[in-house]
Motif scaffolding. Structure first.
Motif, PDB file in Angstrom:
ATOM      1  N   GLU A 229       0.864  -1.180   0.000  1.00 29.31           N
ATOM      2  CA  GLU A 229       0.000   0.000   0.000  1.00 29.31           C
ATOM      3  C   GLU A 229       0.903   1.234   0.000  1.00 29.31           C
ATOM      4  O   GLU A 229       1.766   1.380   0.858  1.00 29.31           O
ATOM      5  N   ARG A 230       0.712   2.119  -0.972  1.00 31.98           N
ATOM      6  CA  ARG A 230       1.535   3.322  -1.092  1.00 31.98           C
ATOM      7  C   ARG A 230       0.676   4.566  -0.876  1.00 31.98           C
ATOM      8  O   ARG A 230      -0.461   4.627  -1.348  1.00 31.98           O
ATOM      9  N   PHE A 231       1.239   5.531  -0.169  1.00 31.44           N
ATOM     10  CA  PHE A 231       0.529   6.772   0.107  1.00 31.44           C
ATOM     11  C   PHE A 231       1.462   7.959  -0.118  1.00 31.44           C
ATOM     12  O   PHE A 231       2.658   7.880   0.176  1.00 31.44           O
ATOM     13  N   THR A 232       0.896   9.039  -0.626  1.00 36.45           N
ATOM     14  CA  THR A 232       1.632  10.298  -0.731  1.00 36.45           C
ATOM     15  C   THR A 232       0.747  11.417  -0.228  1.00 36.45           C
ATOM     16  O   THR A 232      -0.355  11.629  -0.747  1.00 36.45           O
ATOM     17  N   GLU A 233       1.204  12.088   0.798  1.00 34.78           N
ATOM     18  CA  GLU A 233       0.509  13.260   1.337  1.00 34.78           C
ATOM     19  C   GLU A 233       1.227  14.503   0.850  1.00 34.78           C
ATOM     20  O   GLU A 233       2.459  14.537   0.798  1.00 34.78           O
ATOM     21  N   THR A 234       0.463  15.536   0.524  1.00 33.41           N
ATOM     22  CA  THR A 234       1.059  16.765   0.012  1.00 33.41           C
ATOM     23  C   THR A 234       0.735  17.932   0.932  1.00 33.41           C
ATOM     24  O   THR A 234      -0.423  18.159   1.292  1.00 33.41           O
ATOM     25  N   VAL A 235       1.755  18.670   1.312  1.00 32.79           N
ATOM     26  CA  VAL A 235       1.600  19.879   2.124  1.00 32.79           C
ATOM     27  C   VAL A 235       2.127  21.056   1.306  1.00 32.79           C
ATOM     28  O   VAL A 235       3.283  21.059   0.874  1.00 32.79           O
ATOM     29  N   THR A 236       1.269  22.028   1.077  1.00 36.96           N
ATOM     30  CA  THR A 236       1.637  23.220   0.310  1.00 36.96           C
ATOM     31  C   THR A 236       1.655  24.415   1.245  1.00 36.96           C
ATOM     32  O   THR A 236       0.640  24.734   1.872  1.00 36.96           O
ATOM     33  N   LEU A 237       2.783  25.055   1.353  1.00 36.77           N
ATOM     34  CA  LEU A 237       2.927  26.208   2.234  1.00 36.77           C
ATOM     35  C   LEU A 237       2.464  27.476   1.528  1.00 36.77           C
ATOM     36  O   LEU A 237       2.533  27.569   0.292  1.00 36.77           O
ATOM     37  N   PRO A 238       1.983  28.466   2.275  1.00 38.43           N
ATOM     38  CA  PRO A 238       1.493  29.702   1.664  1.00 38.43           C
ATOM     39  C   PRO A 238       2.628  30.506   1.027  1.00 38.43           C
ATOM     40  O   PRO A 238       3.784  30.408   1.427  1.00 38.43           O
ATOM     41  N   ALA A 239       2.259  31.290   0.038  1.00 39.92           N
ATOM     42  CA  ALA A 239       3.239  32.130  -0.643  1.00 39.92           C
ATOM     43  C   ALA A 239       3.751  33.214   0.296  1.00 39.92           C
ATOM     44  O   ALA A 239       2.997  33.738   1.118  1.00 39.92           O
TER      45      ALA A 239
ATOM     46  N   ARG B 256      -3.067  21.014   3.401  1.00 37.30           N
ATOM     47  CA  ARG B 256      -2.658  19.638   3.651  1.00 37.30           C
ATOM     48  C   ARG B 256      -3.655  18.709   2.986  1.00 37.30           C
ATOM     49  O   ARG B 256      -4.857  18.767   3.276  1.00 37.30           O
ATOM     50  N   VAL B 257      -3.174  17.844   2.094  1.00 35.81           N
ATOM     51  CA  VAL B 257      -4.043  16.910   1.365  1.00 35.81           C
ATOM     52  C   VAL B 257      -3.596  15.486   1.654  1.00 35.81           C
ATOM     53  O   VAL B 257      -2.508  15.062   1.243  1.00 35.81           O
ATOM     54  N   LEU B 258      -4.425  14.745   2.384  1.00 38.92           N
ATOM     55  CA  LEU B 258      -4.130  13.343   2.662  1.00 38.92           C
ATOM     56  C   LEU B 258      -4.387  12.504   1.422  1.00 38.92           C
ATOM     57  O   LEU B 258      -5.218  12.857   0.572  1.00 38.92           O
ATOM     58  N   ASP B 259      -3.693  11.394   1.312  1.00 42.05           N
ATOM     59  CA  ASP B 259      -3.863  10.505   0.169  1.00 42.05           C
ATOM     60  C   ASP B 259      -5.253   9.861   0.212  1.00 42.05           C
ATOM     61  O   ASP B 259      -5.657   9.304   1.244  1.00 42.05           O
ATOM     62  N   LYS B 260      -5.968   9.932  -0.890  1.00 41.69           N
ATOM     63  CA  LYS B 260      -7.318   9.375  -0.953  1.00 41.69           C
ATOM     64  C   LYS B 260      -7.328   7.863  -0.734  1.00 41.69           C
ATOM     65  O   LYS B 260      -8.354   7.293  -0.344  1.00 41.69           O
ATOM     66  N   ARG B 261      -6.202   7.223  -0.982  1.00 40.35           N
ATOM     67  CA  ARG B 261      -6.150   5.771  -0.779  1.00 40.35           C
ATOM     68  C   ARG B 261      -6.314   5.396   0.692  1.00 40.35           C
ATOM     69  O   ARG B 261      -6.736   4.288   1.009  1.00 40.35           O
ATOM     70  N   LEU B 262      -5.993   6.336   1.579  1.00 39.75           N
ATOM     71  CA  LEU B 262      -6.210   6.077   3.002  1.00 39.75           C
ATOM     72  C   LEU B 262      -7.698   5.951   3.301  1.00 39.75           C
ATOM     73  O   LEU B 262      -8.121   5.053   4.036  1.00 39.75           O
ATOM     74  N   PHE B 263      -8.496   6.833   2.704  1.00 41.41           N
ATOM     75  CA  PHE B 263      -9.945   6.787   2.931  1.00 41.41           C
ATOM     76  C   PHE B 263     -10.548   5.511   2.343  1.00 41.41           C
ATOM     77  O   PHE B 263     -11.463   4.919   2.917  1.00 41.41           O
ATOM     78  N   ALA B 264     -10.015   5.080   1.206  1.00 41.68           N
ATOM     79  CA  ALA B 264     -10.494   3.839   0.604  1.00 41.68           C
ATOM     80  C   ALA B 264     -10.163   2.651   1.503  1.00 41.68           C
ATOM     81  O   ALA B 264     -10.970   1.717   1.658  1.00 41.68           O
ATOM     82  N   LEU B 265      -8.994   2.703   2.109  1.00 45.04           N
ATOM     83  CA  LEU B 265      -8.591   1.630   3.013  1.00 45.04           C
ATOM     84  C   LEU B 265      -9.478   1.612   4.253  1.00 45.04           C
ATOM     85  O   LEU B 265      -9.888   0.549   4.736  1.00 45.04           O
TER      86      LEU B 265
END
Length: 447
Positions: free
Chosen positions: A44-54, A198-207
């Motif tokens: 099972e692979r997950f990638t979470e993305t955090v984008t900091l403000p400009a 902060r965007v969690l990987d949607k695969r976590l919700f599927a799991l």
């Protein structure tokens, strides 16, 4: 459905990979894997993305930024680790002694409520495999508290904090993701608000939907590290959260571990994170740490935010159609109603909450737990200590709006009434805090 759902946790490994940072530091990608110890079979692979403000002039990504990004990967990883609670956590890139301690504590303390509710004590003590890395070279830098990044959530605590800190520092407000109570509070304050995403990987919700474990994680730990990353990148010397004294008060003891819903808001976590960020010139501090909920609420009632704030988690529901300022049925609503009532006219309380919560019999069990009457325990929510709740209840005994209310005169609740000295003691300033200089002076003025 993942095939790994049928594998014994002891045969699984949770892999934390090195975070990937964009050249300008604006985007951090956190990669995780859950696999069989044999490395053969499904992954099972997950990638979470955090984008900091400009920011106008971002500071170049350096050793400190990379060190905090690694810390973020460890804290945010709890969301994915908890799904299958592997027996081993592997960090192939290695860990310093301080990072290993951080990971151990964030799993044990940050996931204690999750483990308790799911009866998974083994989730709190995974084997940690990681090569040893040398300690970082940084040394603590004395902050000036000139530029403060202040976390705002739309509740009473963050409002008291921002209004106090703005008197002694140049304040910018901060949040992770955007919700109406946050933007509404920022607009009312007139201060600039910067927001990370902060965007969690949607695969976590599927799991989770397939039957994986779910539950409480140390979100404040994650948000705090994100705030410190913004501070490093944006040139802020201070990160201010609004965690108060009662955050360190646990809910119950279980398998030798204190279960505290607010673990990552507590004094212990604050001190631990401070040790990681101070070498890079950022002072991470909880402004309300020396103060009780009772003292904070008294100050809040004097501020022009009563029509703006909310402390109910329903206002932050992932499903926008289910969001409400006050649900009127949860521990947060009952707690805030109890604490505010001594300081806000009854008619205004009814207008804020839409009803008299003291008169709602369905809420009686929650009030009993808050007042520590019966066999219950402090609710798993961000609520104060029983002593604070009892002091608020005591103040209602002589309040002109409430003294004759059936809830206040109920003889079965008489044990919740405390002495005037016990009430007065809760309006004192604790020495359990990390505040210094102008911030400490501002906190004392809350009283």
């Amino acid at each position: 459905m993942s095939d790994l759902l049928h594998v014994a946790p002891a045969e699984l490994v949770f892999h934390v990979d090195e975070p990937r940072i964009s050249p300008d530091g604006a985007v951090i990608e956190l990669d995780y894997r859950i696999a069989h110890v044999s490395t053969v079979g499904p992954v099972e692979r997950f990638t979470e993305t955090v984008t900091l403000p400009a920011v106008a002039s971002p500071v170049e990504v350096g050793e400190g930024f990379r060190a905090l990004a690694r810390l973020l990967a460890l804290a945010a990883g709890t969301s994915y680790y908890k799904a299958l609670v592997p027996g081993t956590i592997s960090v192939a890139g290695g860990l310093t002694d301080a990072e290993r301690h951080f990971l151990t504590e964030v799993v044990k303390g940050g996931l204690a409520e999750f483990a308790y509710r799911n009866d998974l004590p083994q989730a709190l003590f995974p084997v940690i495999q990681a090569p040893a890395l040398p300690a970082a070279d940084g040394s603590p830098v004395a902050p000036t508290h000139a530029t403060a990044l202040v976390a705002v959530g739309g509740g009473k605590d963050s409002i008291v904090t921002l209004e106090s800190v703005r008197r002694v520092a140049d304040v910018t407000l901060f949040s992770v993701n955007s919700y109406e109570p946050i933007t509404r509070t920022a607009e009312a304050s007139g201060l600039e608000l910067v927001q990370a995403k902060r965007v969690l990987d949607k695969r976590l919700f599927a799991l989770n939907e397939a039957g994986a474990h779910n539950g409480h994680v140390p979100v404040t730990a994650v948000n705090s590290i994100i705030a410190c990353l913004i501070a490093l990148r944006g040139g802020f010397d201070t990160v201010v959260f609004a965690n108060e004294a009662s955050s360190s008060y646990g809910n119950l003891e279980w398998h030798g571990v204190e279960v505290n819903h607010q673990w990552s808001k507590g004094l212990g976590f604050e001190g631990m994170l401070r040790s990681h960020v101070s070498p890079w010139g950022v002072d991470y501090v909880s402004f309300l740490r020396p103060l009780t909920e009772l003292a904070i609420v008294r100050r809040f009632a004097q501020l022009p935010y009563l029509d703006v704030f909310t402390s109910c988690n329903r206002a932050f529901h992932l499903d926008a159609s289910r969001r409400r300022n006050w649900c009127g049925e949860c521990p947060k609503c009952t707690f805030v109603f109890l604490m505010l009532s001594p300081f806000v006219p009854r008619a205004q309380m009814d207008a804020i909450f839409g009803k008299d919560l003291f008169a709602d019999e369905s809420l009686r069990p929650l009030f009993l737990d808050l007042l520590a009457i019966g066999d219950g325990h402090k609710p798993f929510e961000c609520v104060g200590e029983p002593s604070e709740c009892r002091a608020a209840y005591t103040l209602l005994q002589t309040h002109p709006d409430w003294s004759s209310h059936p809830f206040v005169t109920d003889p079965s609740l008489r044990e919740a009434v405390v002495s005037p000295a016990e009430v007065e003691a809760l309006f004192s300033f604790s020495d359990q805090h990390f505040l210094t200089g102008a911030l400490e002076k501002a906190a004392r003025e809350v009283l």
